[in-house]
Write a protein that holds these residues in place. Structure first.
Motif, PDB file in Angstrom:
ATOM      1  N   LEU A  65     -13.552 -41.776  48.106  1.00 18.64           N
ATOM      2  CA  LEU A  65     -14.807 -42.531  48.159  1.00 18.64           C
ATOM      3  C   LEU A  65     -15.004 -43.211  49.510  1.00 18.64           C
ATOM      4  O   LEU A  65     -16.135 -43.382  49.968  1.00 18.64           O
ATOM      5  CB  LEU A  65     -14.822 -43.571  47.038  1.00 18.64           C
ATOM      6  CG  LEU A  65     -14.939 -43.005  45.625  1.00 18.64           C
ATOM      7  CD1 LEU A  65     -14.752 -44.116  44.597  1.00 18.64           C
ATOM      8  CD2 LEU A  65     -16.286 -42.309  45.408  1.00 18.64           C
ATOM      9  N   PHE A 205     -22.870 -44.902  52.359  1.00 14.00           N
ATOM     10  CA  PHE A 205     -22.387 -45.463  51.100  1.00 14.00           C
ATOM     11  C   PHE A 205     -23.511 -45.627  50.088  1.00 14.00           C
ATOM     12  O   PHE A 205     -23.307 -45.474  48.883  1.00 14.00           O
ATOM     13  CB  PHE A 205     -21.690 -46.806  51.355  1.00 14.00           C
ATOM     14  CG  PHE A 205     -20.281 -46.674  51.834  1.00 14.00           C
ATOM     15  CD1 PHE A 205     -19.257 -46.395  50.941  1.00 14.00           C
ATOM     16  CD2 PHE A 205     -19.962 -46.800  53.171  1.00 14.00           C
ATOM     17  CE1 PHE A 205     -17.944 -46.262  51.370  1.00 14.00           C
ATOM     18  CE2 PHE A 205     -18.651 -46.664  53.618  1.00 14.00           C
ATOM     19  CZ  PHE A 205     -17.642 -46.392  52.716  1.00 14.00           C
ATOM     20  N   TYR A 208     -24.277 -43.002  47.344  1.00 12.17           N
ATOM     21  CA  TYR A 208     -23.614 -42.950  46.049  1.00 12.17           C
ATOM     22  C   TYR A 208     -24.575 -43.345  44.921  1.00 12.17           C
ATOM     23  O   TYR A 208     -24.535 -42.770  43.826  1.00 12.17           O
ATOM     24  CB  TYR A 208     -22.395 -43.870  46.027  1.00 12.17           C
ATOM     25  CG  TYR A 208     -21.203 -43.319  46.781  1.00 12.17           C
ATOM     26  CD1 TYR A 208     -20.841 -41.987  46.657  1.00 12.17           C
ATOM     27  CD2 TYR A 208     -20.454 -44.124  47.619  1.00 12.17           C
ATOM     28  CE1 TYR A 208     -19.752 -41.479  47.347  1.00 12.17           C
ATOM     29  CE2 TYR A 208     -19.363 -43.626  48.311  1.00 12.17           C
ATOM     30  CZ  TYR A 208     -19.019 -42.305  48.172  1.00 12.17           C
ATOM     31  OH  TYR A 208     -17.933 -41.804  48.856  1.00 12.17           O
ATOM     32  N   LEU A 212     -25.472 -40.902  41.785  1.00 11.24           N
ATOM     33  CA  LEU A 212     -25.153 -41.266  40.404  1.00 11.24           C
ATOM     34  C   LEU A 212     -26.384 -41.394  39.524  1.00 11.24           C
ATOM     35  O   LEU A 212     -26.259 -41.577  38.307  1.00 11.24           O
ATOM     36  CB  LEU A 212     -24.339 -42.563  40.389  1.00 11.24           C
ATOM     37  CG  LEU A 212     -22.950 -42.458  41.027  1.00 11.24           C
ATOM     38  CD1 LEU A 212     -22.247 -43.795  41.036  1.00 11.24           C
ATOM     39  CD2 LEU A 212     -22.099 -41.406  40.312  1.00 11.24           C
ATOM     40  N   ASN A 341     -25.728 -35.676  53.114  1.00 12.80           N
ATOM     41  CA  ASN A 341     -24.668 -36.546  52.596  1.00 12.80           C
ATOM     42  C   ASN A 341     -23.566 -35.696  51.975  1.00 12.80           C
ATOM     43  O   ASN A 341     -23.044 -36.020  50.905  1.00 12.80           O
ATOM     44  CB  ASN A 341     -25.226 -37.527  51.556  1.00 12.80           C
ATOM     45  CG  ASN A 341     -26.293 -38.430  52.112  1.00 12.80           C
ATOM     46  OD1 ASN A 341     -27.479 -38.287  51.797  1.00 12.80           O
ATOM     47  ND2 ASN A 341     -25.898 -39.359  52.973  1.00 12.80           N
ATOM     48  N   ALA A 344     -20.316 -37.566  51.286  1.00 12.78           N
ATOM     49  CA  ALA A 344     -20.413 -38.434  50.107  1.00 12.78           C
ATOM     50  C   ALA A 344     -20.413 -37.616  48.825  1.00 12.78           C
ATOM     51  O   ALA A 344     -19.795 -38.001  47.828  1.00 12.78           O
ATOM     52  CB  ALA A 344     -21.670 -39.297  50.197  1.00 12.78           C
ATOM     53  N   VAL A 348     -17.661 -38.072  45.957  1.00 11.64           N
ATOM     54  CA  VAL A 348     -17.926 -38.539  44.597  1.00 11.64           C
ATOM     55  C   VAL A 348     -17.400 -37.535  43.578  1.00 11.64           C
ATOM     56  O   VAL A 348     -16.878 -37.910  42.517  1.00 11.64           O
ATOM     57  CB  VAL A 348     -19.427 -38.833  44.389  1.00 11.64           C
ATOM     58  CG1 VAL A 348     -20.246 -37.571  44.160  1.00 11.64           C
ATOM     59  CG2 VAL A 348     -19.636 -39.796  43.221  1.00 11.64           C
TER      60      VAL A 348
END
Length: 411
Positions: A65, A205, A208, A212, A341, A344, A348
Motif C-alpha cells: 500500500l 494515495f 485508493y 474502493l 494509477n 496504486a 491495492v
C-alpha cells in the motif's frame, strides 16, 4: 487513455523481476519446515510460532500500500531499491533474534521490504504492455518466481539439519544482497518523469478511495485474494498438519510443498497460452470456479477424514494451481482499468491478497490442536468467497470506472 509506445522488457528483465518478486515467497517458504523448531526454541505454542508468518503477511500488505502510490509519484526504480535494502537488513535482524516477540517484529519489517519487489514487478510489466501481453508477462514472471518456492522448503529442511532455523535467515540475507546488486545494475526506470510530475503523492494515495468505490475492484480482490487466502491457509497449517499430525518428516515436507508449486507453474504456463485467446475475464471466471470447487473438496476431506493425507494433497493441488492465474489476470485487468494509477491498483490488489492471507493464517491458528479440521473449514470458506468475487466480476465487468465514461471491457 491511449498508451504511448513502450519498449518491451527482454527475457533477462523478466527473469530478474521473477527473482526479485521471489523475495517474499522465499522468506515465507524456506522457513516453513523450521516452524516447529522455532516453537521449541522459544518454548511457545504452534500458534505463537505461526504469528511470525502472520506478521510477515501483514507487513507485506502494508508495504504494498505504501510502495504503489509512491512509485506512481517518484518512479519504480528508487522505491524498488529501497525495499530490497530493507528486506536485507531485516533478514539480518531475524537471524539475530532471541525472543519470539522480537522475531515477530523483524519479520514484519522484512516483509515491509519484500513487498516492493512484488508490487513493482506488476507495475513494471503494466508500464510496458497492453492487457493481454501484460497478463502473459506477469505469468512468465510468476513462473520464474515459482522456481524459488519450489526449492525453498527442500533447502530450508536441509538448512534446518545443518545448523538450525537461524541458518535459514543467513541464506535469506545473502539472497537479499544478491537481489540488491542485480536490481541496482539491471532494473531500468519504466515510469516516465512526465507522468510522475502530474501525479503528486497525495493524489496517488487518494486513488485508493476511488478504487474502493468500484465494485469491479472488490470482485478482483475477492477472486484473487480469497484464492490466495486458501493457499496461505495451506502454507500456515500444513507444517503442523503434515509434520505433526500425519508424521511427514521436515525434509520430505518440501516434496509435498514442491508438488503444489509445480501446480502454480503449470497454471501460469496455461495462462500464457490461453489468455490471449480467451481473454482476461474468462480466465478469471474459470479459475475462480475451479478454486471454489477444489476448496470445498479439501474441506470435505479434512472434515470427514476420507482418503487420509493423499486426498487432501490431491485437492490442495488444484486449490493452489489457480492462484497464479488469478493473480496475473486480476492485477492486469485492474491496472489497465486505472492506467494513471497502475502502482496504486497493483498495490491495492496485492495488499488485499496478503491481508486476506494474513487473516486466514490467524483464523486457522485459532483452531486448537494440529488436526486438519481448522484448515478444511478455513479453505472451504475462502473458496466460497472467491466465487462471490466471480459473481461481482461477471456483473460489473465492462461498466465504467468511477468518474469515467463507459468503455469497452479489457480483453
Amino acid at each position: 487513455m491511449p498508451h504511448s509506445p513502450r519498449r518491451r522488457p527482454d527475457i533477462r528483465l523478466i527473469l530478474l523481476l521473477g527473482a526479485l518478486a521471489a523475495c517474499g515467497p522465499l522468506a515465507t517458504d524456506m522457513y516453513l519446515p523450521s516452524l516447529p523448531s522455532i516453537a521449541q526454541t522459544f518454548g511457545v505454542s504452534a500458534a505463537a510460532a505461526s504469528a511470525t508468518l502472520t506478521s510477515f503477511m501483514a507487513g507485506f500488505s502494508v508495504g504494498m500500500l505504501l510502495y504503489g502510490p509512491v512509485s506512481d509519484a517518484y518512479g519504480r526504480r528508487p522505491v524498488l531499491l529501497g525495499g530490497i535494502a530493507l528486506f536485507t537488513v531485516a533478514s539480518i535482524a531475524c537471524w539475530l533474534s532471541f525472543s519470539i516477540g522480537e522475531l515477530v517484529i523483524v519479520r514484519f519489517l522484512q516483509a515491509l521490504g519484500a513487498g516492493a519487489a512484488s508490487v513493482l514487478a506488476r507495475a513494471i510489466a503494466r508500464d510496458a504492455h497492453d492487457p493481454s501481453d501484460a497478463a502473459r508477462v506477469l505469468s512468465m514472471v510468476a513462473i520464474v518466481m515459482s522456481i524459488g518456492p519450489l526449492l525453498a522448503p527442500l533447502i530450508g529442511g536441509q538448512l534446518l539439519l545443518l545448523g538450525g532455523w537461524r541458518v535459514v535467515f543467513v541464506a535469506l540475507t545473502l539472497f537479499g544482497l544478491a537481489c540488491a546488486v542485480a536490481a541496482w545494475l539491471r532494473v531500468p526506470e519504466t515510469w516516465p518523469a512526465e507522468k510522475r510530475e502530474s501525479a503528486a503523492v497525495f493524489r496517488s494515495f487518494a486513488a485508493y478511495g476511488r478504487l474502493l468505490r468500484d465494485p469491479l475492484v472488490w470482485g478482483h480482490m475477492l477472486c484473487g485474494g480469497m484464492a490466495f487466502a486458501s493457499m496461505f491457509t495451506y502454507i500456515s497449517a500444513t507444517p503442523f498438519v503434515y509434520i505433526e499430525y500425519f508424521h511427514v518428516s521436515p525434509q520430505h515436507y518440501g516434496l509435498f510443498f514442491g508438488v503444489n508449486v509445480f501446480g502454480i507453474m503449470l497454471g501460469n504456463v496455461l495462462n500464457t497460452r490461453f489468455v490471449g485467446r480467451l481473454g482476461v475475464l474468462r480466465m478469471v471466471s474459470m479459475a475462480s470456479t475451479l478454486s471454489c470447487v477444489a476448496s470445498l473438496f479439501v474441506a470435505l476431506m479434512c472434515l470427514t477424514g476420507w482418503g487420509g493425507l493423499w486426498s487432501i494433497v490431491f485437492g490442495l493441488f488444484f486449490v493452489v494451481s489457480v492462484v497464479g492465474v488469478l493473480g496475473a489476470n486480476c492485477a492486469t485487468d485492474l491496472m489497465h482499468r486505472y492506467p494513471m494509477n497502475a502502482g496504486a491498483a497493483a498495490a491495492v490488489f496485492g495488499a488485499a491478497q496478503l491481508g486476506l492471507g494474513a487473516l486466514a493464517s490467524a483464523v486457522v491458528g485459532m483452531f486448537p490442536g494440529v488436526s486438519p479440521f481448522g484448515m478444511g473449514v478455513t479453505i472451504g470458506a475462502c473458496g466460497v468467497l472467491a466465487y462471490v468475487g466471480r459473481m461481482l466480476l461477471v456483473r460489473w465487468h465492462g461498466h465504467p470506472a468511477p468518474g469515467q465514461a463507459r468503455q469497452p471491457a479489457s480483453t
